[in-house]
Write a protein that holds these residues in place. Structure first.
Motif, PDB file in Angstrom:
ATOM      1  N   LEU A  18      20.822 -27.578  32.181  1.00 37.37           N
ATOM      2  CA  LEU A  18      21.067 -26.090  32.079  1.00 37.37           C
ATOM      3  C   LEU A  18      21.456 -25.601  33.340  1.00 37.37           C
ATOM      4  O   LEU A  18      22.257 -24.570  33.528  1.00 37.37           O
ATOM      5  N   GLU A  19      20.326 -25.917  34.281  1.00 38.85           N
ATOM      6  CA  GLU A  19      20.369 -25.167  35.430  1.00 38.85           C
ATOM      7  C   GLU A  19      22.042 -25.833  36.386  1.00 38.85           C
ATOM      8  O   GLU A  19      22.596 -24.973  36.827  1.00 38.85           O
ATOM      9  N   ARG A  20      22.250 -27.130  36.133  1.00 39.47           N
ATOM     10  CA  ARG A  20      23.506 -27.485  36.874  1.00 39.47           C
ATOM     11  C   ARG A  20      24.748 -26.671  36.220  1.00 39.47           C
ATOM     12  O   ARG A  20      25.701 -26.216  36.675  1.00 39.47           O
ATOM     13  N   TYR A  44      19.158 -15.823  29.582  1.00 40.84           N
ATOM     14  CA  TYR A  44      17.950 -15.822  28.648  1.00 40.84           C
ATOM     15  C   TYR A  44      17.574 -17.213  28.438  1.00 40.84           C
ATOM     16  O   TYR A  44      16.376 -17.535  28.365  1.00 40.84           O
ATOM     17  N   TRP A  45      18.438 -18.159  28.169  1.00 39.79           N
ATOM     18  CA  TRP A  45      18.135 -19.583  28.117  1.00 39.79           C
ATOM     19  C   TRP A  45      17.176 -20.277  29.122  1.00 39.79           C
ATOM     20  O   TRP A  45      16.166 -21.071  28.806  1.00 39.79           O
ATOM     21  N   ARG A  46      17.860 -20.131  30.369  1.00 39.36           N
ATOM     22  CA  ARG A  46      16.817 -20.320  31.588  1.00 39.36           C
ATOM     23  C   ARG A  46      15.571 -19.975  31.414  1.00 39.36           C
ATOM     24  O   ARG A  46      14.314 -20.790  32.014  1.00 39.36           O
ATOM     25  N   LEU A  47      15.199 -18.503  31.097  1.00 45.66           N
ATOM     26  CA  LEU A  47      14.070 -17.745  31.242  1.00 45.66           C
ATOM     27  C   LEU A  47      13.230 -18.537  30.171  1.00 45.66           C
ATOM     28  O   LEU A  47      11.887 -18.750  30.189  1.00 45.66           O
ATOM     29  N   ARG A  81       7.417 -21.895  34.085  1.00 44.86           N
ATOM     30  CA  ARG A  81       6.781 -21.105  34.987  1.00 44.86           C
ATOM     31  C   ARG A  81       7.235 -19.741  35.148  1.00 44.86           C
ATOM     32  O   ARG A  81       6.903 -18.917  36.100  1.00 44.86           O
ATOM     33  N   THR A  82       7.897 -19.381  33.955  1.00 45.60           N
ATOM     34  CA  THR A  82       8.520 -17.733  33.894  1.00 45.60           C
ATOM     35  C   THR A  82       7.226 -16.944  33.996  1.00 45.60           C
ATOM     36  O   THR A  82       6.607 -16.953  33.350  1.00 45.60           O
TER      37      THR A  82
END
Length: 671
Positions: free
Chosen positions: A59-61, A78-81, A86-87
């Protein structure tokens, strides 16, 4: 080319790139970031796939390839959060501040509040909770627990009301219920009441958990409850129940309910055997349960049993079946008695307002009946249509305002962030997210805005959202948007080949799929007319189609061809009654036959007494839809009552059939 018409064309008629160009030219430059392939679209799709697979690194890439001003950048964030364990709370609060009022803010706030509640971080929870638009049961329980922890008991009554359900409640509610029981706000009778509600809803495990709140000596035996579920007749004859004990009497009531579900005569025999050992209210409760199951099977003795139960021991779900049983035999006095005994909220529903007016009319109280009919006639549904016909042309309400929206209105709606995100999600094939985003965006729209949004969805051939949005209007309406008619050429041909009413075909297709060609039910029904695989194979054989593949149901023309053929088949085998044929299309021809009476019956009464709630609602909507499509197609005017007609009597017992059962419905008690 028909793309500029109200109903559009099938998307497969154009390559996807060409379709985007045409949509772009039609809608204008305001939709450039959504209807036109935007930089980063492919990366957004990759990010979504990584999110679905819960792969944060992937996802980060993908996120690094997405421009910061992409319309779906909030989704990627939102998906990353949500994937990053660790959010911190501060990052969540920052997101909520930057996207206030958005659907994603609501979803993220919901998850965050559940995290705060699980941690019992009550000050932070109670500060954020009022900003939530639609709290679910778990969050309501957390909120009451948080207030309780801070010494605020102003919502005790609301907290107690959560207890009275037969459903399984979230684990967040268990500590709240424990507090309420320990404080004496939920008493022993309240526990027994929920125990019964759980059993009536078929939730045996919930009933067992609820029973644990009773003192051990009062608790019903779990093993006896299991036996009552598996083999109630065996438990009845075993003589192991001691009806001097409250717990065993409750099990006996459950045994009677399970017997009544299967066989009225056996249940009645058991109840008469035990009658002297029940107290008066328990006895009335037992008769009410037997009466309800008998009414669902259309047995005449149901009315006598409801009278033995009396209105005090009958709940609202049972009162509905009391009224339906009286309708089946034309006892309008009892129809009114049953409706008048309903709770205020149920009595105010259009269904019971209409039938109460019919009961008043039957007793000669025409002024009172017409007042109800007139109020109902202002709406635009099955009961409003029937009510208008009872009033006649002189007394009917003024016709609804039917308006069209212009290009500027559509352009303005398309610029709204929530709509733009929904369109972008839809264009990327993320239909579920697109629909949720769309519904959230339109929830506070005015009638004019709703119609503009519906027109935008229609131009995109997003037919279900177009219809659902147009249906939300309150005073200004566009019935062409509510009753779209795509695939007209295929449907017209299929209706003509099978000599059936095209308006009826559309009424059914609209209800089955909202014209979503990729629609597939949980049991495998597919396409515009939701054809079951077994039914599709049977039709293919009847039509002489060799090497047929079920995947062909994805083709609109083939799907409509098969659906119209099956509709004609059930119409022919069910005495030409469109109501019986519509019922058969949803619930199977055997059930449609079984629900008939030995006497001719007004079709509206037959529909009202269909035992399955889903089928009952389905038939009403299909027949109501057909009325609107008939007007749209310029067909001769026909009253809904005439379209429904009479259901002919069932002269012989229902015989086994080799026809496929097209039903995707499973039998469940109403309530």
């Amino acid at each position: 080319m028909r793309l500029g018409t109200r109903d559009g064309v099938h998307r497969a008629c154009y390559p996807r790139t060409m379709l985007r160009i045409i949509v772009f030219l039609l809608l204008g430059a305001f939709i450039v970031t959504t209807a036109w392939a935007a930089p980063g679209d492919a990366a957004v799709k990759q990010a979504q796939q990584a999110y679905a697979a819960r792969k944060l690194a992937d996802l980060e890439r993908a996120a690094r390839k997405i421009p910061s001003d992409h319309v779906l950048a909030p989704y990627v964030e939102y998906w990353r959060l949500t994937l990053d364990s660790r959010t911190e709370d501060a990052r969540i609060a920052d997101f909520l501040a930057r996207y206030p009022g958005s659907r994603l803010a609501e979803v993220l706030r919901t998850d965050w509040l559940k995290s705060l509640g699980a941690r019992e971080a009550w000050p932070a929870f109670l500060a954020e909770y009022p900003r939530l638009v639609k709290p679910d049961a778990a969050l309501q329980c957390y909120a009451y627990r948080g207030e309780w922890a801070q010494g605020n008991r102003s919502h005790e009554r609301e907290a107690v009301s959560l207890w009275f359900t037969g459903r399984d409640m979230p684990s967040a509610c268990s500590p709240l219920f424990t507090q309420l029981i320990e404080a004496g706000l939920i008493g022993e009778e309240d526990i027994w009441r929920r125990f019964r509600l759980a059993l009536e809803a078929g939730n045996l495990n919930v009933a067992k958990v609820v029973a644990n709140a009773l003192a051990e000596a009062q608790r019903p035996s779990g093993s006896l409850l299991d036996q009552a579920t598996r083999d109630p007749a065996r438990l009845l004859n075993a003589g192991t129940l001691d009806l001097a004990r409250r717990s065993d009497r409750e099990i006996a009531l459950y045994v009677l309910d399970q017997l009544a579900r299967r066989d009225s005569a056996q249940a009645e025999q058991a109840l008469r055997k035990w009658a002297s050992q029940f107290n008066p209210m328990e006895l009335r409760t037992a008769w009410a349960r037997l009466a309800t199951w008998a009414a669902r099977r259309h047995e005449l003795l149901a009315l006598d049993w409801f009278q033995q139960a009396g209105s005090v021991a009958v709940n609202d779900a049972q009162r509905e079946w009391w009224a339906r049983a009286a309708l089946r035999v034309g006892d309008w006095k009892v129809v009114q008695q049953a409706i008048d005994s309903m709770g205020e909220a149920l009595r105010a529903q259009p269904v019971w307002r209409y039938w109460r007016a019919r009961a008043l009319q039957a007793s000669g109280q025409h002024v009172a009946a017409n007042a109800i009919f007139l109020a109902l006639s202002h709406d635009h549904d099955y009961y409003s249509q029937l009510a208008q016909e009872e009033l006649g042309p002189v007394m009917q309400a003024a016709p609804a305002v039917n308006i069209k929206t212009g290009g500027n209105d559509v352009a303005e709606i398309a610029r709204q962030p929530g709509i733009a995100r929904a369109v972008a999600l839809y264009e990327l094939g993320l239909r579920a997210d697109a629909t949720q985003e769309w519904n959230w965006a339109v929830r506070g729209f005015s009638d004019t805005q709703l119609l503009a949004a519906a027109e935008l969805a229609r131009r995109m051939e997003w037919y279900d959202s177009a219809i659902n949005t147009a249906e939300r209007t309150r005073e200004l309406h566009d019935f062409e948007l509510r009753f779209l008619a795509p695939y007209r050429e295929q449907a017209h041909q299929a209706a003509r080949e099978n000599d059936i009413d095209e308006a009826w075909v559309y009424g059914l297709m609209r209800q089955e799929s909202r014209f979503v060609n990729v629609a597939r039910s949980s049991v495998g029904a597919a396409g515009l007319m939701q054809i079951m695989p077994a039914t599709a194979r049977w039709i293919a054989k009847r039509l002489g189609i060799r090497r047929f593949q079920v995947d062909e149901m994805r083709d609109p023309a083939r799907n409509i061809q098969f659906g119209a053929y099956y509709l004609k088949h059930v119409l022919s085998t069910l005495d030409g009654s469109p109501v019986l044929a519509t019922t058969a299309y949803n619930a199977g021809p055997g059930r449609a036959q079984r629900w008939r009476s030995a006497q001719p019956m007004e079709a509206a009464i037959y529909i009202e007494s269909i035992p399955f709630a889903e089928t009952r609602d389905y038939v009403k909507k299909v027949m109501s839809n057909a009325m609107y499509y008939a007007v749209r197609f310029g067909q001769p005017s026909v009253l809904l009552k005439e379209r429904l007609g009479l259901v002919p009597p069932r002269e012989t017992p229902v015989a086994p059939t080799t026809d496929p059962d097209s039903s995707s419905e499973v039998e469940q008690p109403d309530g």
